[in-house]
Design an enzyme around this catalytic site. Structure first.
Site, PDB file in Angstrom:
ATOM      1  CE  LYS A  13     -59.926  32.938 -30.979  1.00  0.00           C
ATOM      2  NZ  LYS A  13     -58.835  32.725 -31.969  1.00  0.00           N
ATOM      3  NE  ARG A  85     -64.221  33.051 -35.126  1.00  0.00           N
ATOM      4  CZ  ARG A  85     -64.034  31.869 -35.674  1.00  0.00           C
ATOM      5  NH1 ARG A  85     -64.429  31.640 -36.912  1.00  0.00           N
ATOM      6  NH2 ARG A  85     -63.451  30.897 -34.996  1.00  0.00           N
ATOM      7  NE  ARG A 124     -55.001  24.045 -34.830  1.00  0.00           N
ATOM      8  CZ  ARG A 124     -56.049  24.810 -34.525  1.00  0.00           C
ATOM      9  NH1 ARG A 124     -56.145  25.359 -33.331  1.00  0.00           N
ATOM     10  NH2 ARG A 124     -56.997  25.019 -35.412  1.00  0.00           N
ATOM     11  NE  ARG A 155     -59.898  21.756 -36.914  1.00  0.00           N
ATOM     12  CZ  ARG A 155     -59.807  22.581 -35.863  1.00  0.00           C
ATOM     13  NH1 ARG A 155     -59.743  22.084 -34.644  1.00  0.00           N
ATOM     14  NH2 ARG A 155     -59.768  23.887 -36.025  1.00  0.00           N
ATOM     15  NE  ARG A 166     -60.885  28.927 -40.488  1.00  0.00           N
ATOM     16  CZ  ARG A 166     -62.143  29.235 -40.186  1.00  0.00           C
ATOM     17  NH1 ARG A 166     -62.431  30.412 -39.673  1.00  0.00           N
ATOM     18  NH2 ARG A 166     -63.111  28.380 -40.409  1.00  0.00           N
TER      19      ARG A 166
END
Length: 211
Positions: A13, A85, A124, A155, A166
């Protein structure tokens, strides 16, 4: 032009929002960036948000709506990345837009299988210097770069456990938005496993078709 991008974490996104912005001049409104800015600043709000992020949970609706509201009247239009969301957020967004006298032009759902997303996200790394996101396999962090010296870290919300949590929340709470916006004739679905330029091409085609 006012476009919403929805899709699971890792579907691209943020990347597509920036590419759409470059092509159309619309402003990118990224709730993720807003959240990270609050966390980095060490505000009370940032500390609360970090607790939700570290647990792999969604930030409460009222916090997200308040962060996004000042940006929604942008005259150049916008691309919303990461918001809404939930259906409750979608309804809250509609109320704010009604107050501003503006509407939504298109909702793009970026689609990818969970296992692909886990692989993408667990690789990532984020630069602590610039905030830019890299990937150890697909877009490695630069070495000895003055432009982005790092350090590059994973992260807390990019661990596999947090990612899978998630994704569960996405399927439970966000995926129903596809039906919500399809009933309004706003939804287009795009295969996010294709190359970045191909995805952008399909997104722009969907936007033009509803324009």
């Amino acid at each position: 032009m006012r476009v919403i991008l929805i899709g699971p974490q890792g579907a691209g996104k943020g990347t597509q929002a920036k590419r759409i912005s470059e092509k159309t001049g619309a402003r990118v409104i990224s709730t993720g960036d807003m959240v990270r800015a609050e966390i980095k600043a060490g505000t009370e709000l940032g500390r609360k948000v970090k607790e939700y992020n570290d647990r792999g949970e969604l930030v409460p609706d009222e916090i997200i709506v308040e962060m996004a509201k000042p940006h929604l009247g942008a005259p150049e239009g916008w691309v919303l990345d990461g918001f809404p969301r939930t259906e409750a957020q979608a309804r809250a967004l509609e109320e704010v837009l009604a107050e501003l006298g503006i509407g939504i032009d298109r909702v793009i759902a970026l689609e990818a299988p969970d296992e692909v997303l886990v692989e993408r996200l667990s690789g990532r790394r984020q630069s602590q210097a610039t905030g830019r996101i890299y990937h150890v396999r697909y877009d490695p962090p630069p070495q000895d770069s003055e432009e982005d010296p790092g350090p590059f870290v994973q992260r807390d919300d990019d661990t596999e456990e947090a990612i899978r949590r998630r994704l569960e929340l996405y399927h439970e709470q966000t995926e129903p938005l596809k039906r919500y916006y399809a009933r309004q004739g706003l939804l287009a679905e795009v295969d996010a496993t294709r190359s970045i330029p191909e995805v952008t091409e399909q997104v722009m085609k969907a936007i033009r078709e509803n324009g």
